[in-house]
Design an enzyme around this catalytic site. Structure first.
Site, PDB file in Angstrom:
ATOM      1  N   ALA A   9       0.834  -1.211   0.000  1.00  0.00           N
ATOM      2  CA  ALA A   9       0.000   0.000   0.000  1.00  0.00           C
ATOM      3  C   ALA A   9       0.863   1.253   0.000  1.00  0.00           C
ATOM      4  O   ALA A   9       0.518   2.256   0.604  1.00  0.00           O
ATOM      5  CB  ALA A   9      -0.921  -0.010   1.222  1.00  0.00           C
ATOM      6  N   ARG A  15      -3.197   8.832 -10.152  1.00  0.00           N
ATOM      7  CA  ARG A  15      -4.350   9.018 -11.032  1.00  0.00           C
ATOM      8  C   ARG A  15      -5.659   9.276 -10.274  1.00  0.00           C
ATOM      9  O   ARG A  15      -6.686   9.575 -10.872  1.00  0.00           O
ATOM     10  CB  ARG A  15      -4.497   7.815 -11.977  1.00  0.00           C
ATOM     11  CG  ARG A  15      -3.444   7.843 -13.097  1.00  0.00           C
ATOM     12  CD  ARG A  15      -3.800   6.917 -14.214  1.00  0.00           C
ATOM     13  NE  ARG A  15      -3.566   5.529 -13.864  1.00  0.00           N
ATOM     14  CZ  ARG A  15      -4.250   4.507 -14.395  1.00  0.00           C
ATOM     15  NH1 ARG A  15      -5.222   4.738 -15.252  1.00  0.00           N
ATOM     16  NH2 ARG A  15      -3.962   3.273 -14.036  1.00  0.00           N
ATOM     17  N   LYS A  22      -4.064   6.587  -1.940  1.00  0.00           N
ATOM     18  CA  LYS A  22      -5.127   5.844  -2.626  1.00  0.00           C
ATOM     19  C   LYS A  22      -5.835   4.833  -1.722  1.00  0.00           C
ATOM     20  O   LYS A  22      -7.069   4.736  -1.738  1.00  0.00           O
ATOM     21  CB  LYS A  22      -4.546   5.119  -3.851  1.00  0.00           C
ATOM     22  CG  LYS A  22      -5.557   4.257  -4.563  1.00  0.00           C
ATOM     23  CD  LYS A  22      -5.133   3.918  -5.962  1.00  0.00           C
ATOM     24  CE  LYS A  22      -4.039   2.897  -6.003  1.00  0.00           C
ATOM     25  NZ  LYS A  22      -3.750   2.492  -7.393  1.00  0.00           N
ATOM     26  N   GLY A  79       9.536  -0.559  -6.616  1.00  0.00           N
ATOM     27  CA  GLY A  79       8.916  -1.704  -7.278  1.00  0.00           C
ATOM     28  C   GLY A  79       8.307  -2.675  -6.293  1.00  0.00           C
ATOM     29  O   GLY A  79       8.553  -2.597  -5.082  1.00  0.00           O
ATOM     30  N   THR A  80       7.522  -3.579  -6.816  1.00  0.00           N
ATOM     31  CA  THR A  80       6.760  -4.483  -5.942  1.00  0.00           C
ATOM     32  C   THR A  80       7.650  -5.455  -5.165  1.00  0.00           C
ATOM     33  O   THR A  80       7.340  -5.812  -4.026  1.00  0.00           O
ATOM     34  CB  THR A  80       5.700  -5.252  -6.758  1.00  0.00           C
ATOM     35  OG1 THR A  80       6.290  -5.744  -7.960  1.00  0.00           O
ATOM     36  CG2 THR A  80       4.522  -4.363  -7.119  1.00  0.00           C
ATOM     37  N   ASP A 104      -4.882  -1.926  -3.098  1.00  0.00           N
ATOM     38  CA  ASP A 104      -5.847  -1.246  -3.966  1.00  0.00           C
ATOM     39  C   ASP A 104      -6.700  -2.225  -4.766  1.00  0.00           C
ATOM     40  O   ASP A 104      -7.323  -1.862  -5.745  1.00  0.00           O
ATOM     41  CB  ASP A 104      -5.126  -0.283  -4.921  1.00  0.00           C
ATOM     42  CG  ASP A 104      -4.179  -0.997  -5.884  1.00  0.00           C
ATOM     43  OD1 ASP A 104      -4.027  -2.242  -5.767  1.00  0.00           O
ATOM     44  OD2 ASP A 104      -3.604  -0.327  -6.755  1.00  0.00           O
ATOM     45  N   TYR A 347     -34.916  14.405  19.471  1.00  0.00           N
ATOM     46  CA  TYR A 347     -33.479  14.130  19.561  1.00  0.00           C
ATOM     47  C   TYR A 347     -33.208  13.441  20.886  1.00  0.00           C
ATOM     48  O   TYR A 347     -33.512  13.977  21.955  1.00  0.00           O
ATOM     49  CB  TYR A 347     -32.652  15.417  19.464  1.00  0.00           C
ATOM     50  CG  TYR A 347     -31.193  15.140  19.752  1.00  0.00           C
ATOM     51  CD1 TYR A 347     -30.473  14.253  18.949  1.00  0.00           C
ATOM     52  CD2 TYR A 347     -30.548  15.701  20.852  1.00  0.00           C
ATOM     53  CE1 TYR A 347     -29.155  13.948  19.225  1.00  0.00           C
ATOM     54  CE2 TYR A 347     -29.218  15.405  21.136  1.00  0.00           C
ATOM     55  CZ  TYR A 347     -28.532  14.527  20.316  1.00  0.00           C
ATOM     56  OH  TYR A 347     -27.231  14.212  20.584  1.00  0.00           O
ATOM     57  N   ALA A 361     -43.921  13.594  20.959  1.00  0.00           N
ATOM     58  CA  ALA A 361     -43.390  14.352  19.826  1.00  0.00           C
ATOM     59  C   ALA A 361     -42.546  15.525  20.313  1.00  0.00           C
ATOM     60  O   ALA A 361     -42.913  16.212  21.264  1.00  0.00           O
ATOM     61  CB  ALA A 361     -44.542  14.874  18.981  1.00  0.00           C
ATOM     62  N   SER A 404     -46.414  18.176  28.931  1.00  0.00           N
ATOM     63  CA  SER A 404     -46.023  18.699  27.618  1.00  0.00           C
ATOM     64  C   SER A 404     -45.432  20.083  27.755  1.00  0.00           C
ATOM     65  O   SER A 404     -45.894  20.880  28.572  1.00  0.00           O
ATOM     66  CB  SER A 404     -47.245  18.802  26.718  1.00  0.00           C
ATOM     67  OG  SER A 404     -47.742  17.528  26.473  1.00  0.00           O
TER      68      SER A 404
HETATM   69  C1  UD1 Z   1       1.634  -5.140 -11.111  1.00  0.00           C
HETATM   70  C2  UD1 Z   1       2.336  -6.403 -11.604  1.00  0.00           C
HETATM   71  C3  UD1 Z   1       1.664  -6.891 -12.869  1.00  0.00           C
HETATM   72  C4  UD1 Z   1       0.193  -7.150 -12.621  1.00  0.00           C
HETATM   73  C5  UD1 Z   1      -0.464  -5.892 -12.046  1.00  0.00           C
HETATM   74  C6  UD1 Z   1      -1.871  -6.191 -11.606  1.00  0.00           C
HETATM   75  C7  UD1 Z   1       4.688  -6.189 -10.949  1.00  0.00           C
HETATM   76  C8  UD1 Z   1       6.052  -5.843 -11.389  1.00  0.00           C
HETATM   77  N1  UD1 Z   1       3.731  -6.093 -11.855  1.00  0.00           N
HETATM   78  O1  UD1 Z   1       1.847  -4.144 -12.072  1.00  0.00           O
HETATM   79  O2  UD1 Z   1       2.283  -8.090 -13.307  1.00  0.00           O
HETATM   80  O3  UD1 Z   1      -0.449  -7.552 -13.801  1.00  0.00           O
HETATM   81  O4  UD1 Z   1       0.258  -5.414 -10.894  1.00  0.00           O
HETATM   82  O5  UD1 Z   1      -2.499  -5.018 -11.213  1.00  0.00           O
HETATM   83  O6  UD1 Z   1       4.506  -6.558  -9.820  1.00  0.00           O
HETATM   84  N2  UD1 Z   1       3.464  -0.891  -4.757  1.00  0.00           N
HETATM   85  C9  UD1 Z   1       4.171  -0.567  -3.633  1.00  0.00           C
HETATM   86  N3  UD1 Z   1       5.460  -0.206  -3.754  1.00  0.00           N
HETATM   87  C10 UD1 Z   1       6.097  -0.137  -4.950  1.00  0.00           C
HETATM   88  C11 UD1 Z   1       5.343  -0.462  -6.112  1.00  0.00           C
HETATM   89  C12 UD1 Z   1       4.045  -0.849  -5.975  1.00  0.00           C
HETATM   90  O7  UD1 Z   1       3.642  -0.622  -2.520  1.00  0.00           O
HETATM   91  O8  UD1 Z   1       7.305   0.213  -4.976  1.00  0.00           O
HETATM   92  C13 UD1 Z   1       2.059  -1.296  -4.627  1.00  0.00           C
HETATM   93  C14 UD1 Z   1       1.119  -0.312  -5.284  1.00  0.00           C
HETATM   94  O9  UD1 Z   1       0.679   0.668  -4.347  1.00  0.00           O
HETATM   95  C15 UD1 Z   1      -0.014  -1.185  -5.753  1.00  0.00           C
HETATM   96  C16 UD1 Z   1       0.662  -2.517  -6.036  1.00  0.00           C
HETATM   97  O10 UD1 Z   1       1.882  -2.513  -5.328  1.00  0.00           O
HETATM   98  O11 UD1 Z   1      -0.969  -1.411  -4.747  1.00  0.00           O
HETATM   99  C17 UD1 Z   1       0.908  -2.731  -7.516  1.00  0.00           C
HETATM  100  O12 UD1 Z   1       1.760  -1.746  -8.008  1.00  0.00           O
HETATM  101  P1  UD1 Z   1       1.550  -1.115  -9.439  1.00  0.00           P
HETATM  102  O13 UD1 Z   1       2.589  -0.094  -9.656  1.00  0.00           O
HETATM  103  O14 UD1 Z   1       0.147  -0.732  -9.623  1.00  0.00           O
HETATM  104  O15 UD1 Z   1       1.894  -2.390 -10.358  1.00  0.00           O
HETATM  105  P2  UD1 Z   1       1.551  -2.581 -11.863  1.00  0.00           P
HETATM  106  O16 UD1 Z   1       2.533  -1.842 -12.670  1.00  0.00           O
HETATM  107  O17 UD1 Z   1       0.120  -2.322 -12.082  1.00  0.00           O
HETATM  108 CA    CA Z   2      -1.692  -1.280 -10.912  1.00  0.00          CA
END
Ligand code: UD1
Ligand code: CA
Length: 450
Positions: A9, A15, A22, A79-80, A104, A347, A361, A404
């Site tokens: 999260a 967006r 979000k 990144g994830t 999300d 109330y 009332a 009343s």
């Molecule tokens: C990711 C997947 C993709 C998948 C898609 C589904 C990866 C590399 N890609 O892509 O394969 O089809 O989700 O929706 O995993 N987040 C963090 N920290 C970060 C990056 C992301 O907490 O550094 C969280 C975001 O808040 C979000 C989720 O991870 O809740 C996914 O991140 P997002 O950037 O939306 O991934 P996608 O590019 O959509």
């Molecule tokens: Ca996404």
């Protein structure tokens, strides 16, 4: 073996065009991330880690409703894979499986997660996939029979790989120590320059581990990125809640006009009329009737009680069985005993109302002195005359009455009548004489103030 959850999260959700992170936007009255945690509850997780970044303090505060949720900070969104690694410390020494969910993505069901857990018995890594109607920019699952060989992100995919319609939802499951070992091997040499969680599948295969995909309906994997998607998700969520209520034996005369919260509980044979809104924390017992245009939150409605039309039950309204609350009545932080009645224009706040008491009332509990709130206590079978102001703290005993129009500032003992208003005066013929005089003035074209 215990199970653990990581909910990602940290993303900003740019967006949404919002100052709010979000995952704090609400669906069915609960922040988005709570839905992911609730789905994960089906796995009876041992530890739960929420990875926060953008607006971290706000998300942390929102997660404080459950002190057992650990919060991990991802200060830079690399990144994830990097996000999951941020949860490592919170899961130190954890044994068993880890499920990674997105904060999300609120519709994933517990049942789907349980199917993933079952697949873990025979596979080291389990990914949740779905057949996408429009695969767009989702990561693609590269399968060889039952085996998931790797996940390729859209940005990095060849045309051939882009033609795959089996997509990555983002939900993955693996053994904790195996997962973190693999994450250490993830690099960022890709089109996005990010650490992809999805790379763990290729890494697992290279290490001789096996991986597979469990699939679910695309609707479950719906992620929220824009206000329009949030609005569509809300509509979907409401549709599900309505269907569930109908399936559970609740009568709704116009279900499309009834709005639920994530935790609304309604008993069998309850009747919900048109245009009723349930905020968070509402429980309605069997055979209760919620009439049109009523708004309820944080309250409990006992069996066979009747509420509304046009009633407002606020946080802490506790209605026992057979209570009647009528039109233009607001109740807050108050207990109403069995069969108590507040039928019109009242109330009732910070009060205890005894069994079968009747509030006429326009009864008002004057509970606030501008600084403090005070309680009103009304005994069983008490009869409160119309337009009584009960200036709290004040007590009216059982079987007592108020006249009343009274302003009640002192205790009315059991069985007594409390009367607190100016005594009536009579002036014979006054009205007749006055009207005659006024009519004469009008006939002469003069004004009354001449
Ligand atoms: C990711 C997947 C993709 C998948 C898609 C589904 C990866 C590399 N890609 O892509 O394969 O089809 O989700 O929706 O995993 N987040 C963090 N920290 C970060 C990056 C992301 O907490 O550094 C969280 C975001 O808040 C979000 C989720 O991870 O809740 C996914 O991140 P997002 O950037 O939306 O991934 P996608 O590019 O959509
Ligand atoms: Ca996404």
């Amino acid at each position: 073996m215990p199970t653990h959850l990581i909910v990602l999260a940290a993303g900003q959700g740019s967006r949404m065009l919002s100052d709010l992170p979000k995952v704090l936007h609400r669906l069915g009255g609960a922040p988005l991330f709570v839905h992911a945690l609730n789905a994960g509850a089906a796995l009876e997780p041992d530890r739960r880690v929420l990875v926060v970044g953008h607006g971290g303090d706000l998300v942390r505060r929102a997660a404080a409703y459950d002190p057992e949720i650990a919060v991990a900070e991802q200060s830079e969104q690399l990144g994830t894979a990097h996000a999951v690694l941020c949860a490592r410390e919170a899961l130190a020494d954890a044994v068993g499986d880890v499920f990674v969910l997105y904060g999300d993505t609120p519709f994933v069901t517990g049942e789907t997660l349980e199917r993933m857990a079952a697949a873990r018995a025979t596979h080291d890594v389990v990914v949740l996939g779905f057949q996408a109607a429009d695969p767009g920019r989702y990561g693609r699952l590269v399968m060889a029979g039952d085996t998931l060989e790797r996940i390729v992100e859209f940005k990095d995919a060849t045309d051939e790989e882009r033609s795959i319609t089996l997509c990555n939802s983002g939900v993955v499951c693996a053994d904790a120590s195996v997962l973190f070992d693999m994450l250490d091997a993830v690099g960022n040499d890709n089109a996005a320059g990010e650490y992809y969680l999805t790379d763990i599948v290729g890494i697992a295969r290279a290490r001789g581990l096996n991986a597979t995909a469990v699939t679910c309906d695309e609707a479950e994997t719906l992620g929220i990125n824009t206000r329009a998607e949030l609005a569509r998700a809300e509509a979907l969520f409401q549709a599900r809640m309505r269907a569930e209520a109908l399936d559970n034996g609740v009568t709704m005369t116009a279900p499309d006009t009834v709005f639920f919260s994530h935790d609304t509980m309604i008993g069998r044979d309850a009747v919900i009329e048109a245009n009723v809104i349930f905020g968070p924390g509402v429980t309605i017992e069997s055979e209760a009737q919620i009439r049109s245009f009523s708004h309820l939150e944080g309250c409990h409605v006992g069996a066979r009680a009747v509420v509304g039309p046009f009633a407002r039950l606020r946080i802490g309204a506790e209605l026992s069985n057979d209570v009647k609350v009528g039109n233009f009545v607001e109740i807050k932080n108050a207990m109403l005993g069995d069969g108590a009645k507040v039928n019109h224009l009242s109330y009732v706040g910070d009060a205890d109302i005894g069994d079968h008491a009747n509030l006429g009332a326009g009864t008002v509990t004057c509970n606030y002195d501008g600084v403090f709130k005070h309680r009103t206590v009304i005994g069983a079978h008490a009869f409160i005359g119309s337009n009584t102001m009960l200036v709290a703290p004040v007590t009216v005993g059982a079987h007592a009455m108020t006249a009343s129009g009274s302003v009640i500032t002192q205790e009315v003992p059991e069985g007594a009548l409390g009367i607190g208003r100016a005594r009536q005066m009579l002036i014979p013929e006054f009205a007749t004489r006055m009207f005659e005089k006024l009519k004469k003035l009008k006939a002469n074209g003069q004004k009354a103030d001449g």
